[in-house]
Design an enzyme around this catalytic site. Structure first.
Site, PDB file in Angstrom:
ATOM      1  N   ARG A  30       6.444  -0.491   7.854  1.00  0.00           N
ATOM      2  CA  ARG A  30       5.575  -1.247   8.750  1.00  0.00           C
ATOM      3  C   ARG A  30       6.297  -2.208   9.686  1.00  0.00           C
ATOM      4  NH1 ARG A  30       1.603  -3.724   4.524  1.00  0.00           N
ATOM      5  NH2 ARG A  30       3.514  -3.573   3.256  1.00  0.00           N
ATOM      6  N   ASP A  76       5.823   8.796  -2.156  1.00  0.00           N
ATOM      7  CA  ASP A  76       5.404   7.674  -2.990  1.00  0.00           C
ATOM      8  C   ASP A  76       5.554   8.054  -4.459  1.00  0.00           C
ATOM      9  OD1 ASP A  76       3.132   5.952  -4.487  1.00  0.00           O
ATOM     10  OD2 ASP A  76       3.712   4.933  -2.641  1.00  0.00           O
ATOM     11  N   TYR A 152       1.539   2.228 -14.092  1.00  0.00           N
ATOM     12  CA  TYR A 152       0.458   2.508 -13.148  1.00  0.00           C
ATOM     13  C   TYR A 152      -0.640   3.341 -13.801  1.00  0.00           C
ATOM     14  CZ  TYR A 152       2.850   0.725  -8.962  1.00  0.00           C
ATOM     15  OH  TYR A 152       3.434  -0.072  -8.013  1.00  0.00           O
TER      16      TYR A 152
END
Length: 344
Positions: A30, A76, A152
């Site tokens: 980003r 990812d 996760y």
């Protein structure tokens, strides 16, 4: 005609350079306007990762802009859990969320071949990037380490204190071991597929290695990673493997000794002097500039870069950050950092 030297790959093979090769974690991201434009073409982040044309472009953007010595695959670490049917999604302002796994059975619903096929766009991305990279640029594939991906899976999101996963390790150790074993096997084949598609090196991210007691670090991070590396080698993969147990502190020493990784990533908090004393001089290291230095820039950034270079001048060293490039990082500071690293 001889091929140009891949400095990053040669460093992982033990070569020492006066000016180390450089790449940066989250170098595609980003802080780049071209990335933000590209990101807008995908319907969501998973679509971005599963679109070889978009993921290839994202991987190549920082190479074009900064001429980094390494290109890391744009993907990812949660793609494995998405392939396992955990309904991974990325919520704006909140980060990744997924359907939590209450037991190993929740992660063992599909045959391995189906999981690997679901992730096949990633291998196509690797192949496309490889065909477009300059021969001197090292292509790095990657995956999440078993413990981090398990966190996760159990917690159902990122940004937690990991207490649910740690409690499961204490209260239901057999099922947690089964979860880790499933992730070891799937991840090993996933990494092999990336290597077969053209990755020159591989990296294993253990982002949640921090905050574990010594016995837990050994059981949850070191031993599963050792199993993973051994399984990858058993599958015939010969590419060097970088392990990055972020926040492991003094446990980096047994991690480096026992997991079988080729080299280790260093987070920002690790003292350089300690690294020298704890790790074999022949072991390649990667890191560990504070990413916030790239925001502040200036003479202090230059000085710290030179300090790190000097500190690691007698061992194989890949210049990198202790964590990823942040969105607010000025492009000019990254350009300056690369110039100082190369002293051009």
């Amino acid at each position: 005609m001889a091929q140009p030297e891949k400095k990053l790959l040669e460093t992982l093979n033990g070569k020492i350079y006066e000016h180390p090769p450089v790449w940066m974690m989250r170098q595609a991201g980003r802080h780049l306007p071209e990335y933000l434009e590209l990101r807008g073409r995908a319907k969501d982040f998973l679509d971005f990762c599963y679109s070889p044309s978009l993921a290839t472009e994202a991987t190549l953007q920082p190479i074009r802009r900064y001429n980094m010595d390494g290109a890391i695959l744009f993907a990812d670490i949660l793609l494995i859990l998405d392939a396992m049917g955990r309904n991974v999604r990325f919520v704006k302002g909140e980060g990744p969320q997924l359907d939590p796994a209450s037991s190993a059975a929740d992660l063992d619903k599909f045959p391995l071949e189906k999981l690997l096929d679901r992730m096949s766009p990633v291998y196509e991305t690797v192949s496309r990037v490889k065909s477009q990279l300059a021969p001197e640029t090292t292509l790095i594939g990657f995956a999440g380490a078993p413990w981090t991906v398990a966190v996760y899976a159990i917690e159902g999101k990122g940004g937690t204190d990991k207490s649910a996963a740690r409690l499961k390790a204490y209260q239901d150790p057999e099922d947690l071991d089964a979860i880790l074993d499933i992730l070891v096997e799937t991840t090993a084949h996933y990494l092999k597929a990336q290597a077969d598609a053209g990755a020159d090196a591989l990296m294993v991210f253990d982002s949640w290695a921090e905050g574990l007691a010594e016995d837990s670090m050994d059981r949850l991070v070191i031993k599963p990673t050792q199993k993973l590396i051994q399984r990858v080698r058993d599958l015939g993969v010969t590419q060097p493997i970088i392990g990055f147990p972020r926040g492991s502190g003094a446990m980096l020493e047994p991690y480096a000794k026992h997991t079988g990784v080729t080299g280790v990533g260093l987070d920002t908090a690790l003292p350089v002097k300690w690294v020298h004393e704890a790790l074999p001089k022949s072991m390649p290291v990667q890191g560990n500039l504070d990413p916030l230095r790239l925001i502040s820039g200036g003479d202090a950034m230059d000085a710290r870069i030179r300090e790190i270079k000097s500190a690691f001048k007698d061992r194989p060293h890949i210049f990198n950050l202790g964590h990823g490039v942040t969105p607010q990082t000025p492009i000019s500071n990254v350009e300056r950092a690369v110039k100082v690293i190369r002293e051009e």
